[in-house]
Write an enzyme that holds these catalytic residues in place. Structure first.
Site: not given
Length: 596
Positions: A407, A425, A451, A478-479, A501
């Site tokens: 990302t 990302t 993804e 997702s983060s 990250g």
């Protein structure tokens, strides 16, 4: 010329009008950074507007759009297109994004997350009853989700943009046609990748006949991407999701020599960006607004912060510019508990109900107080269990651990006070390692995402389904944590921030918020701080940034600690009390902040 000077003047400007009217983009002579790794940055002041992005050329594109009368949404689109060109390993039109937008009155959350093709099953990454090797899944057609970035940006622009859509592609088209100097980060990432050379188009475009990557400082042109951008500028997102470009994407995925995927033209044309309700959480004097599921970012960040607020102060939080062992212990233990909840409950809300029917129950003060009470003097190690924030119609299994990557982040505040926090990302570096030239037959192109490897490879554990399992049309968890911060009393915007990250985005964002609110640091000072993370097991601390005494103190508390590179890419812009802005860019990457 220093980055701070760059905000006032750009050297050796070349005016290259693309369409012959309106905004004229000026291509700056910005040399790539000489060194990779950690490089101190000064922070940047601005009076009325600022742009923060992961590459100077991308930051400058947003800066010029704002100078030409565009707003934060316009600038974000220009920045993203240039990032696709100069930082192709991290994001682009072959991937997805989450965008938080504040228009001075309302906060919007635009979901451009990729979706799984209709032809997938829960066994997508399983063979003979076992999950396949992670990188075998990544570098394949199986991992490619339906791209959503362009559809999302088009939707946001239609509702909020000021400049014409086609004007926003001028910087990227100019740089793609005229060329740009390859940065050390791009060169280093190309050199270290073990899979990219296996893709025929990528190996020809980014490497020489001996397999050596294009050199730092060498001029790289991308005629295929220039042509694709021209089509998108004229036709909108349909130029990607339908027609020749979509046909090329589908053909590449379906004909992958190792593991073909099921992506179809119907999947591509049917993609829709979603306008979601943002999550805004009171946090002492601030209100922190972030992205709802399918992002786990805001919920997990605010769980960590909520638990920390109920912990006793063991010692001064900072020790010689680094977080003290006492504060780190509490932060890491709160992270373990929050990640246990994340792994059990959070997934695409169109497929999975929130505990008790409301995601905010995971942030209820009484629940976080209960969870915080589990933090003791010694580490709980890998034994953290999920809590029970609310009743569930289905009992979910916790998702087994697997890697997350990738990302880039963009933060923008324009002169009218509109603000963007956008995290974007293609997942791993260079995504699925599939380069598409869009059927143009020209050199270059853009990378397709991987993804779908953000889904759980195992659809169930011990007979119970995993919430984040693969399903047709579903968006993987997702983060990404694009964040906008407001003053609770006045309602005024305080900050825009976020980071790349992988799963560590959550730690990077949470720690930055603490540094800004509680430790009195400015945006750059907060981004300079060393990192420490855990996803529930071992602790990783940023290599060379913590004293042996601090590491030993963590080990005495029962943490298993090792050092590694933790390459965040934080961007942050804060509004000072006098109304001016101050921005920071992560010293671990090549980004800068520009503004007036």
């Amino acid at each position: 010329m220093s980055p701070k000077q760059m905000k006032f003047a750009l050297p050796s400007l070349l005016v290259v009008p693309i369409y012959g009217w309106g905004f004229s983009y000026e291509a700056p002579s910005i040399s790539p950074e000489v060194e990779s790794g950690y490089e101190e940055k000064p922070g940047w002041s601005a009076d009325s507007f600022a742009v923060a992005a992961a590459n100077p050329l991308a930051t400058d594109a947003g800066y010029q759009i704002l100078k030409a009368g565009g707003n934060a949404i316009d600038a974000a689109i220009a920045v993203q297109m240039v990032l696709n060109l100069v930082e192709p390993q991290s994001s682009g039109i072959g991937g997805g994004a989450f965008l938080m937008y504040y228009d001075g009155a309302d906060i919007r959350a635009y979901d451009g997350r990729e979706t799984a093709p209709q032809g997938v099953t829960g066994e997508l990454f399983m063979e003979d009853g076992e999950p396949i090797a992670f990188m075998d899944a990544v570098a394949s057609g199986l991992s490619v989700g339906v791209p959503g970035t362009l559809r999302m940006l088009e939707k946001a622009h239609a509702e909020h943009g000021e400049l014409a859509w086609e004007e926003l592609f001028k910087p990227a088209i100019t740089l793609a046609e005229e060329g740009f100097a390859v940065s050390n980060r791009l060169h280093t990432t190309l050199a270290s990748d073990e899979y990219l050379r296996q893709d025929a188009l990528a190996s020809q475009f980014y490497y020489d006949e001996e397999g050596e990557p294009i050199a730092v400082g060498e001029t790289l042109k991308n005629p295929a991407l220039a042509e694709i951008f021209r089509r998108v500028a004229a036709q909108g997102s349909d130029a990607l999701n339908e027609g020749a470009v979509a046909e090329d994407i589908v053909a590449l995925v379906q004909s992958h020599p190792e593991r073909p995927g099921t992506l179809t033209l119907e999947d591509m044309s049917g993609y829709e960006a979603v306008d979601r309700e943002p999550l805004c959480t009171p946090w002492q004097q601030w209100e922190v607004c972030g992205f709802p599921p399918p992002s786990s970012g805001h919920l997990t960040v605010m769980q960590i912060l909520g638990m920390l607020d109920q912990q006793p102060l063991l010692e001064a939080p900072l020790n010689n510019g680094a977080s003290s062992s006492g504060w780190l212990h509490q932060f890491l233990e709160a992270s373990r508990l929050a990640f246990a909840d994340r792994g059990r409950y959070i997934a695409d809300p169109d497929f999975v109900d929130a505990p008790g029917g409301d995601w905010s129950l995971m942030l209820a003060p009484s629940y976080l107080q209960q969870r915080s009470a589990l933090i003791g003097e010694m580490s709980m190690g890998d034994s953290a269990e999920p809590g029970n924030p609310g009743e569930l119609a289905i009992t979910w299994a916790s998702q087994p651990d697997q890697p997350e990557y990738g990302t880039s982040h963009i933060s923008i505040i324009d002169e009218d006070g509109n603000a963007v926090a956008m995290t974007t990302t293609i997942e791993q570096a260079f995504g699925s390692r599939i380069l598409s030239d869009g059927g143009t037959g020209l050199a270059g192109g853009f990378f397709l995402n991987n993804e779908l490897t953000d889904f759980s490879f195992e659809p169930e554990v011990d007979g119970e389904p995993v919430a984040n399992r693969v399903e047709p049309g579903k968006r993987p968890r997702s983060s990404m944590s694009p964040t906008l911060v407001f003053d609770q009393e006045s309602g005024e915007l305080v900050a825009s921030l976020g980071s790349p990250g992988g799963a560590a985005i959550i730690h990077y964002t949470a720690r930055t918020l603490v540094a800004l609110r509680d430790w009195g640091l400015n945006a750059q000072e907060a981004l300079n701080l060393p990192h420490a993370i855990t996803l529930g097991g071992d602790v990783f601390v940023e290599e060379g940034r913590f004293s042996e005494a601090t590491i030993d103190a963590l080990r005495e508390r029962g943490h298993t600690v090792s050092e590694r590179e933790l390459t965040s890419g934080l961007q942050a812009i804060m509004r000072r009390k006098d109304g001016t802005l101050f921005g920071g860019a992560d010293p671990r990457r090549e980004g800068v902040v520009m503004g007036d």
